[in-house]
Design a protein around this motif. Structure first.
Motif, mmCIF file in Angstrom:
data_model
loop_
_atom_site.group_PDB
_atom_site.id
_atom_site.type_symbol
_atom_site.label_atom_id
_atom_site.label_comp_id
_atom_site.label_asym_id
_atom_site.label_seq_id
_atom_site.Cartn_x
_atom_site.Cartn_y
_atom_site.Cartn_z
ATOM 1 N N TYR A 265 3.094 -12.910 40.040
ATOM 2 C CA TYR A 265 1.732 -12.518 39.675
ATOM 3 C C TYR A 265 0.925 -12.048 40.872
ATOM 4 C CZ TYR A 265 3.001 -14.520 35.255
ATOM 5 O OH TYR A 265 3.642 -14.774 34.080
ATOM 6 N N GLN B 96 -8.126 -11.254 35.256
ATOM 7 C CA GLN B 96 -7.353 -12.243 34.502
ATOM 8 C C GLN B 96 -6.167 -12.723 35.328
ATOM 9 O OE1 GLN B 96 -7.308 -10.025 30.554
ATOM 10 N NE2 GLN B 96 -6.797 -12.106 29.931
ATOM 11 N N VAL B 97 -5.595 -11.792 36.056
ATOM 12 C CA VAL B 97 -4.484 -12.176 36.917
ATOM 13 C C VAL B 97 -4.991 -13.116 38.000
ATOM 14 C CG1 VAL B 97 -2.725 -11.361 38.508
ATOM 15 C CG2 VAL B 97 -3.246 -10.043 36.464
ATOM 16 N N LEU C 183 -1.084 -4.827 32.877
ATOM 17 C CA LEU C 183 -0.845 -5.727 31.743
ATOM 18 C C LEU C 183 -2.170 -6.266 31.241
ATOM 19 C CD1 LEU C 183 0.923 -7.405 29.882
ATOM 20 C CD2 LEU C 183 1.178 -9.059 31.703
ATOM 21 N N VAL C 184 -2.928 -6.762 32.164
ATOM 22 C CA VAL C 184 -4.236 -7.293 31.802
ATOM 23 C C VAL C 184 -5.207 -6.915 32.907
ATOM 24 C CG1 VAL C 184 -3.438 -9.252 30.434
ATOM 25 C CG2 VAL C 184 -3.611 -9.461 32.906
ATOM 26 N N ASP C 185 -6.428 -7.297 32.728
ATOM 27 C CA ASP C 185 -7.405 -7.007 33.766
ATOM 28 C C ASP C 185 -7.042 -7.766 35.038
ATOM 29 O OD1 ASP C 185 -8.744 -5.582 31.935
ATOM 30 O OD2 ASP C 185 -10.233 -7.128 31.494
ATOM 31 N N VAL D 16 2.761 -7.205 36.489
ATOM 32 C CA VAL D 16 1.464 -7.409 35.874
ATOM 33 C C VAL D 16 0.608 -6.149 35.951
ATOM 34 C CG1 VAL D 16 1.359 -9.872 36.157
ATOM 35 C CG2 VAL D 16 0.581 -8.417 38.007
ATOM 36 N N LEU E 176 -5.442 -16.446 36.601
ATOM 37 C CA LEU E 176 -4.163 -17.117 36.411
ATOM 38 C C LEU E 176 -3.653 -17.680 37.731
ATOM 39 C CD1 LEU E 176 -1.719 -17.822 34.637
ATOM 40 C CD2 LEU E 176 -0.766 -15.611 35.209
ATOM 41 N N PHE F 193 -3.293 -18.838 28.652
ATOM 42 C CA PHE F 193 -2.947 -19.656 29.799
ATOM 43 C C PHE F 193 -4.048 -20.612 30.191
ATOM 44 C CE2 PHE F 193 -4.825 -15.941 31.845
ATOM 45 C CZ PHE F 193 -5.656 -16.536 32.766
#
Lengths: 343, 595
Positions: free
Chosen positions: B35, B50-51, B45-47, B42, B54, B4
């Motif tokens: 998000y 990272q969210v 899903l990721v750290d 989320v 985003l 992204f």
């Protein structure tokens, strides 16, 4: 992947005989060019990472729905450590199970296929007796995989167990449709993501030799700090070495598509969790996931399990049953539109 | 599949590049929910960071895209056509209808008086041309046209028409931009920027009374092939309510590298060599400022604009070409405006595809010379148009570039003559003053735009459209300054990036060199690392490193460890680990006699 079976299994035929119904023409499926080599037209694997989220319920009912749609369906309980698909179908303790097949050298798959009482739907029950069945040895797994690939049916549905062990993942990634069941709750979503990631990395690992990226994939799998974390990283790394291979790799990864089913949706917001998960997955990993739809939380489904009957048979007009029918028709539509056989 | 962080704002927000403002807001709202930190989608899903990253980027995207000016700038950066400044209010079909309608009127008018003091009839953009476009382009251009026309409703009919066409033709340009986005973007940022810069200003049409605004727009469309260059030139003199009448020339995109000609751009010269194959040329209404008081001139900056690459020879175009009428009128300055009468005019043959229409190709000479007081730039353009009836006319592209320096006005002449061959233009550039050289066809003009110059240079770009929300003439300066700054920044960024990539040179190491401590130290120093930095990065204790560099073999650890140290160190220094360790260990063995 396509390893010819010694003999085509005649499951639908056998079942039809057992049921006393007119014998349907057994369709030899597969690409026309490949002659009579039998293989399931489509393999559906139902996984989800977490336990208790309805994988078996979805598998059983999906099998019923597809069978009702006129397909010959073979359900396989690949939950080696905790088989209960037969219970969902009300089959009772099966006399032949997967472990018989695994244990005996010369066993044939059709020897362990049992009818379910639903036309065109047959079952290979999970291992009951062998307590170490969950720890499938490599050779056993290969044998099972090959044999399943050679089974004759329009649809082969694999009901996977919980967890992300390679035994589970390998069945999942072999499928044409990897159905990922999630509940709209953090624990389930968490496990689903882990499951999906594990599936992709396993897939990568299987391809690694071909692309000469073993080291890269290995470092991706070990999550030490600074190592490759995402598929982007892996692909980037590969691209640096070999752009052409990276492209193929990417294409192949994209080909393997996970399809989501949200189970036990209680609110309207829950219904859109599948779309949200797919969007987030795509955003971060760039890989498409499909949202096949949500199944409403439904007491009827729970009652049906208590009665050990598929809800689709017990209460065909309940919300859960209609949702599953919708999912089944979506799958049929997907396969219908995709005419190219997927070996 | 891209992370992204590399996605464009549109991709981040998952909206099409044409999305109207409301859609962007809605998408943003939806995504922020999706998000949200507590969103189940989320979770794990990721750290979390990272969210957060985003979300931050989404917010940034939303802020940029919902600010019309910023969005236009951003689009330019992306090399996208700046189509959507104005939301399309009119559905495409109606725009097309309108086009057809005005087409017919234009034709009628044209029939009666080709030369009148005012030309109103815009020569027409043949609907056919539209038809040929790919559907999406068509949609776009139609939309654009719709937008344009919308923007101008308040003004007089003529203005309406003129701007309508302008919009229309811009739409075409745009689409050509779009066709080759990849090339354009591949090329380089600065190119994109300069393109952006060329964006012109669209003058809002003011009152007709003061002047008759006409828009001249000539454009040639480059085919998809790199060979073709697109240039669009629009001249729009418009009267601004202020006494000053400004004529703006829009300069054509030609001066800036067009996406179409990726080749030319690569070099950074910004030249475009291309032969213009023009498929559709927009009509050129022409304009002249009628009542411009002489006094006004002082304040007026006139830009001469020019240029136009016009049509290609019919045969050249894949489809038959037709030339549609262009009428150009040259109006010398209106009586009231004596000398410095800006006039512009251009004509343009239009080549359009399928239906052959007999159209007179027009010739235009524009010699712009206008004295401008404050800016010191004047350009007046004279245009002569001759109308010839030639069914198949080919227009040659030409261009013009007026550069005017205050003290010495330079006139530029534009000639458009129907010639099969594109004419190269010569850009005139006055360094201190900036100017625009536009170029067209095959001549690679160099675009030099110094920031200072930017005020004058207006390039017509798809971006410009008369829109209520669009920029006013007065903004032009600011705009172009911004653009110039952006260009400069982009260029610097590029250089910086290049510099960054090159690691500090390491001393030449002969292939048979022995890696002793001394050499390793020299390499390290050449890299600009301190011992401590290396120690921190390799996690080798600085004591060991010191010993390695000092060749204190006896103080070093056992060979197995030493090898590891050497390899890590070599890797950090960008040397071949195996070679270093082997060489160093051999030395150590030899010198110390142990191991």
């Amino acid at each position: 992947m396509g390893v010819p079976m010694p003999k085509p299994s005649r499951a639908p035929l056998a079942e039809a005989r057992a049921l006393g119904t007119p014998i349907p023409e057994v369709r030899v499926s597969g690409p026309p060019g490949l002659g009579s080599r039998p293989r399931p037209k489509r393999i559906i694997a139902v996984g989800g990472g977490k336990g208790g989220i309805g994988k078996s319920m979805v598998s059983a009912n999906l099998g019923v729905a597809l069978a009702q749609a006129g397909m010959n369906v073979l359900l396989v309980d690949a939950d080696l450590g905790g088989a209960n698909l037969h219970t969902c179908l009300g089959v009772g303790q099966p006399e032949a199970t997967l472990s018989d097949f695994l244990r005996k050298n010369k066993a044939r798959l059709e020897d362990v296929i049992v009818p379910t009482g639903v036309p065109r739907l047959s079952l290979i029950a999970g291992a009951q007796d062998a307590l170490d069945a969950a720890n499938l040895k490599y050779a056993q797994k290969q044998k099972l995989l090959k044999t399943l690939m050679g089974a004759t049916a329009d649809y082969l549905i694999l009901d996977l167990g919980a967890g992300t062990s390679f035994n589970t993942i390998d069945f999942f990634i072999m499928a044409d449709h990897g159905l990922l069941v999630v509940l709209p709750e953090p624990t389930s979503v968490e496990n689903a993501y882990r499951f999906a990631k594990a599936a992709f990395f396993r897939r990568l690992q299987q391809m690694e030799a071909e692309y000469g990226i073993q080291d890269v994939v290995d470092s991706a799998l070990t999550t030490r700090e600074g190592s490759l974390r995402t598929l982007h990283d892996v692909l980037g790394q590969v691209r640096r070495k070999d752009p052409v291979a990276a492209e193929r790799l990417e294409r192949e990864l994209a080909e393997f598509r996970i399809r989501l089913i949200v189970n036990q949706a209680r609110t309207d917001a829950d219904l859109s969790v599948g779309a949200a998960v797919a969007a987030a997955w795509k955003k971060f990993f760039g890989i498409d996931m499909d949202d096949l739809g949500a199944i409403r939380y439904d007491d009827e489904a729970w009652r049906a399990v208590r009665k050990r009957r598929p809800v689709l048979i017990e209460r065909p007009d309940s919300p859960a049953a209609t949702a599953i029918q919708r999912i089944a028709s979506r799958l049929l539509a997907l396969d219908g539109s995709d005419t190219s056989p997927n070996p | 599949m891209k992370p992204f962080a590399q996605q464009t704002y549109y991709e981040i927000l998952e909206v099409p590049v044409t999305a109207p403002m409301e859609d962007i807001h809605a998408a943003y709202k939806r995504l922020m929910e999706l998000y949200a930190p507590d969103s189940i989608a989320v979770y794990a899903l990721v750290d979390p960071d990272q969210v957060d990253a985003l979300r931050a980027r989404m917010t940034e995207a939303m802020e940029i895209l919902t600010e019309p000016d910023l969005r236009v700038e951003y689009d330019k950066d992306l090399g996208l056509p700046a189509l959507r400044l104005v939301e399309a209010a009119t559905p495409a079909p109606s725009a097309v209808e309108r086009a057809a309608e005005s087409l017919s009127t234009a034709v009628a008018e044209k029939r009666d008086g080709a030369v009148t003091a005012e030309t109103k009839g815009a020569p027409t953009e043949p609907p056919v041309a539209v038809e040929e476009e790919k559907p999406e382009k068509r949609r776009r251009s139609a939309e654009d046209a719709g937008e344009a026309s919308n923007g101008v409703t308040s003004t007089g009919v003529q203005d309406f028409r003129a701007s309508f066409f302008t919009g229309f033709s811009l739409g075409y340009v745009t689409s050509s931009f779009q066709m080759s986005p990849a090339m354009g973007s591949a090329v380089d940022v600065s190119a994109a920027m300069s393109r952006a810069e060329s964006a012109s200003s669209e003058a809002p049409v003011a009152n007709a009374s003061a002047t008759e605004g006409g828009a001249v727009d000539a454009r040639s469309r480059g085919g998809t092939h790199g060979e073709a260059a697109t240039s669009s030139a629009g001249v729009e003199p418009r009267a601004v309510s202020a006494p000053t009448a400004v004529a703006n020339g829009l300069q054509d995109a030609g001066s800036t590298p067009l996406p179409g000609d990726a080749a030319g751009q690569g070099s950074g010269e910004g030249t475009v060599a291309a032969e213009a194959r023009s498929r559709a040329v927009s009509p050129a209404p022409q304009a002249h400022a009628l009542s411009v008081p002489p006094s006004a001139t002082t304040t007026v900056a006139e830009v001469a604009s020019e240029a136009h690459a016009l049509a290609a020879s019919p045969s050249a175009t894949t489809m038959g070409a037709e030339v549609v009428a262009s009428e150009a009128q040259a109006m010398p300055a209106s009586p009231s405006a004596p000398m410095p009468a800006p006039e512009a005019v251009v004509s343009h043959p239009q080549a359009s595809a399928s239906t052959p229409v007999a159209v007179p190709p027009a010739q235009v000479h524009a010699s712009p010379a206008q004295p401008v007081a404050s800016t010191g730039v004047m350009a007046s353009a004279q245009v002569e148009a001759s109308v010839v009836a030639a069914p198949a006319s080919q227009a040659a592209a030409t261009n013009t570039a007026p550069a005017v320096v205050a003290s010495a006005p330079v006139t530029a002449q534009v000639e458009v003559s129907p010639a099969p061959q594109p004419v190269a233009t010569t850009p005139v550039v006055a360094p201190p003053v900036s100017q625009i050289a536009s170029q067209v066809a095959d001549a690679p003009p160099v675009v030099t735009q110094t920031p200072a110059s930017s005020e004058l240079a207006l390039a017509s770009r798809p971006a410009s459209r008369p829109s209520p929300g669009g920029r006013r003439l007065g903004d032009a300066q600011v705009l172009s300054q911004d653009a110039a700054i952006a260009t400069a920044e982009a260029a610097m960024a590029q250089v910086a990036a290049r510099v960054r990539e090159v690691r500090p040179r390491i001393p030449d190491i002969p292939s048979d060199a022995e890696f002793n401590g001394e050499l390793l130290r020299r390499v390290r120093e050449a890299r600009g690392y301190t011992l401590q930095q290396v120690a921190d990065r390799t996690r080798i204790s600085s004591r060991h490193l010191e010993n390695v560099e000092a060749d204190r073999y006896t103080a070093l650890p056992a060979q197995v460890y030493l090898r590891g140290i050497l390899m890590n160190l070599a890797r950090e220094l960008g040397l071949d680990p195996l070679r270093v360790s082997r060489s160093y260990l051999a030395l150590a063995f030899e010198k110390s006699g142990k191991k």
